[in-house]
Motif scaffolding. Structure first.
Motif, mmCIF file in Angstrom:
data_model
loop_
_atom_site.group_PDB
_atom_site.id
_atom_site.type_symbol
_atom_site.label_atom_id
_atom_site.label_comp_id
_atom_site.label_asym_id
_atom_site.label_seq_id
_atom_site.Cartn_x
_atom_site.Cartn_y
_atom_site.Cartn_z
ATOM 1 N N PHE A 29 0.847 -1.188 0.000
ATOM 2 C CA PHE A 29 0.000 0.000 0.000
ATOM 3 C C PHE A 29 0.881 1.236 0.000
ATOM 4 C CE2 PHE A 29 -3.905 2.151 0.410
ATOM 5 C CZ PHE A 29 -3.741 3.186 1.319
ATOM 6 N N SER A 30 1.849 1.232 0.905
ATOM 7 C CA SER A 30 2.859 2.277 0.926
ATOM 8 C C SER A 30 4.016 1.800 1.796
ATOM 9 C CB SER A 30 2.302 3.597 1.464
ATOM 10 O OG SER A 30 1.944 3.478 2.823
ATOM 11 N N ILE A 31 5.127 2.479 1.675
ATOM 12 C CA ILE A 31 6.291 2.160 2.495
ATOM 13 C C ILE A 31 6.683 3.412 3.254
ATOM 14 C CG2 ILE A 31 8.671 1.363 2.562
ATOM 15 C CD1 ILE A 31 8.183 -0.119 -0.030
ATOM 16 N N THR A 32 6.703 3.337 4.554
ATOM 17 C CA THR A 32 7.091 4.509 5.337
ATOM 18 C C THR A 32 8.613 4.620 5.333
ATOM 19 O OG1 THR A 32 6.914 3.193 7.338
ATOM 20 C CG2 THR A 32 5.008 4.528 6.727
ATOM 21 N N ALA A 33 9.297 3.795 6.067
ATOM 22 C CA ALA A 33 10.751 3.872 6.137
ATOM 23 C C ALA A 33 11.400 2.774 5.304
ATOM 24 C CB ALA A 33 11.228 3.754 7.575
ATOM 25 N N MET A 34 12.507 3.115 4.680
ATOM 26 C CA MET A 34 13.371 2.141 4.001
ATOM 27 C C MET A 34 14.792 2.424 4.437
ATOM 28 S SD MET A 34 11.958 1.813 0.092
ATOM 29 C CE MET A 34 12.601 0.139 -0.140
ATOM 30 N N GLY A 35 15.632 1.418 4.298
ATOM 31 C CA GLY A 35 17.010 1.690 4.686
ATOM 32 C C GLY A 35 17.894 0.473 4.627
ATOM 33 N N TRP A 36 19.050 0.613 5.259
ATOM 34 C CA TRP A 36 20.069 -0.422 5.254
ATOM 35 C C TRP A 36 20.591 -0.644 6.674
ATOM 36 C CZ3 TRP A 36 21.087 -3.106 0.881
ATOM 37 C CH2 TRP A 36 20.586 -2.574 -0.314
ATOM 38 N N TYR A 37 20.745 -1.918 7.002
ATOM 39 C CA TYR A 37 21.381 -2.334 8.232
ATOM 40 C C TYR A 37 22.554 -3.228 7.840
ATOM 41 C CZ TYR A 37 17.467 -0.692 11.106
ATOM 42 O OH TYR A 37 16.525 0.083 11.753
ATOM 43 N N ARG A 38 23.439 -3.467 8.774
ATOM 44 C CA ARG A 38 24.548 -4.385 8.513
ATOM 45 C C ARG A 38 24.879 -5.194 9.765
ATOM 46 N NH1 ARG A 38 29.512 0.027 7.844
ATOM 47 N NH2 ARG A 38 29.685 0.607 10.067
ATOM 48 N N GLN A 39 25.477 -6.344 9.503
ATOM 49 C CA GLN A 39 25.877 -7.222 10.609
ATOM 50 C C GLN A 39 27.242 -7.808 10.285
ATOM 51 O OE1 GLN A 39 23.052 -10.272 11.690
ATOM 52 N NE2 GLN A 39 23.945 -10.447 13.729
ATOM 53 N N ALA A 40 28.210 -7.473 11.113
ATOM 54 C CA ALA A 40 29.556 -8.021 10.981
ATOM 55 C C ALA A 40 29.655 -9.296 11.812
ATOM 56 C CB ALA A 40 30.579 -6.995 11.447
ATOM 57 N N PRO A 41 30.594 -10.177 11.494
ATOM 58 C CA PRO A 41 30.738 -11.427 12.252
ATOM 59 C C PRO A 41 30.922 -11.153 13.738
ATOM 60 C CG PRO A 41 32.065 -11.494 10.271
ATOM 61 C CD PRO A 41 31.533 -10.095 10.368
ATOM 62 N N GLY A 42 30.128 -11.833 14.539
ATOM 63 C CA GLY A 42 30.238 -11.706 15.983
ATOM 64 C C GLY A 42 29.629 -10.452 16.562
ATOM 65 N N LYS A 43 28.964 -9.653 15.735
ATOM 66 C CA LYS A 43 28.368 -8.415 16.211
ATOM 67 C C LYS A 43 26.870 -8.397 15.941
ATOM 68 C CE LYS A 43 32.466 -5.520 15.773
ATOM 69 N NZ LYS A 43 33.010 -4.229 15.264
ATOM 70 N N GLU A 88 36.537 -1.896 8.411
ATOM 71 C CA GLU A 88 35.475 -2.077 9.405
ATOM 72 C C GLU A 88 34.066 -1.954 8.815
ATOM 73 O OE1 GLU A 88 38.141 -0.027 9.632
ATOM 74 O OE2 GLU A 88 37.599 1.869 10.604
ATOM 75 N N ASP A 89 33.973 -1.599 7.555
ATOM 76 C CA ASP A 89 32.675 -1.610 6.875
ATOM 77 C C ASP A 89 32.301 -3.013 6.392
ATOM 78 O OD1 ASP A 89 33.565 1.528 5.419
ATOM 79 O OD2 ASP A 89 32.133 1.199 7.052
ATOM 80 N N THR A 90 33.215 -3.944 6.510
ATOM 81 C CA THR A 90 32.949 -5.315 6.099
ATOM 82 C C THR A 90 31.809 -5.900 6.915
ATOM 83 O OG1 THR A 90 35.224 -5.697 5.380
ATOM 84 C CG2 THR A 90 33.907 -7.639 5.946
ATOM 85 N N ALA A 91 30.784 -6.378 6.233
ATOM 86 C CA ALA A 91 29.598 -6.921 6.902
ATOM 87 C C ALA A 91 28.632 -7.439 5.841
ATOM 88 C CB ALA A 91 28.913 -5.853 7.738
ATOM 89 N N VAL A 92 27.608 -8.116 6.312
ATOM 90 C CA VAL A 92 26.463 -8.418 5.456
ATOM 91 C C VAL A 92 25.487 -7.252 5.592
ATOM 92 C CG1 VAL A 92 24.552 -9.990 4.972
ATOM 93 C CG2 VAL A 92 26.757 -10.908 5.743
ATOM 94 N N TYR A 93 25.090 -6.688 4.466
ATOM 95 C CA TYR A 93 24.202 -5.534 4.455
ATOM 96 C C TYR A 93 22.788 -5.989 4.089
ATOM 97 C CZ TYR A 93 28.076 -2.315 4.975
ATOM 98 O OH TYR A 93 29.162 -1.620 5.471
ATOM 99 N N TYR A 94 21.830 -5.541 4.884
ATOM 100 C CA TYR A 94 20.436 -5.936 4.716
ATOM 101 C C TYR A 94 19.576 -4.728 4.378
ATOM 102 C CZ TYR A 94 21.828 -10.245 7.107
ATOM 103 O OH TYR A 94 22.446 -11.418 7.459
#
Length: 119
Positions: A29-43, A88-94
């Protein structure tokens, strides 16, 4: 049901740049927020950048001066341009989207894309 499909990412040298893209599809119907998160190993997963449907942008302090988030409300897409990349930017980005349906709303996540910053 809503799907978020990410593209971009990969191996980048320190100081390099990359662009991540994400497209949302499905019953929206609509999207309020969109964005990016990330997760590094062990964090824990952490926010990188978000943008509202009104264009309000929010960045993590660690990326604020070298990243730009953009959104196309008509196409339900969001992109993240990151420059001056560091190891330190190395991570999986979601990719993330808060989607409004006709009767309710919920959060959706992409499958994740690996970003590795290394020489």
């Amino acid at each position: 049901q809503v799907q978020l499909v990410e593209s971009g990412g990969g191996l980048v040298q320190p100081g390099g740049s990359l662009r991540l893209s994400c497209a949302a599809s499905g019953t929206i119907f609509s999207i309020t927020a969109m964005g990016w998160y990330r997760q590094a190993p062990g964090k824990q997963r952490e926010v990188v950048a978000t943008i509202t449907d009104g264009g309000f942008e929010n960045y993590a302090d660690s990326v604020k001066d070298r990243s730009t988030i953009r959104r196309d409300n008509a196409r339900n897409t969001v992109s993240l341009q990151m420059n001056s990349l560091k190891p330190e930017d190395t991570a999986v980005y979601y990719c993330y989207a808060h989607v409004m349906g006709q009767w309710n709303s919920r959060d959706y996540w992409g499958q994740g894309t690996q970003v590795t910053v290394s020489s």
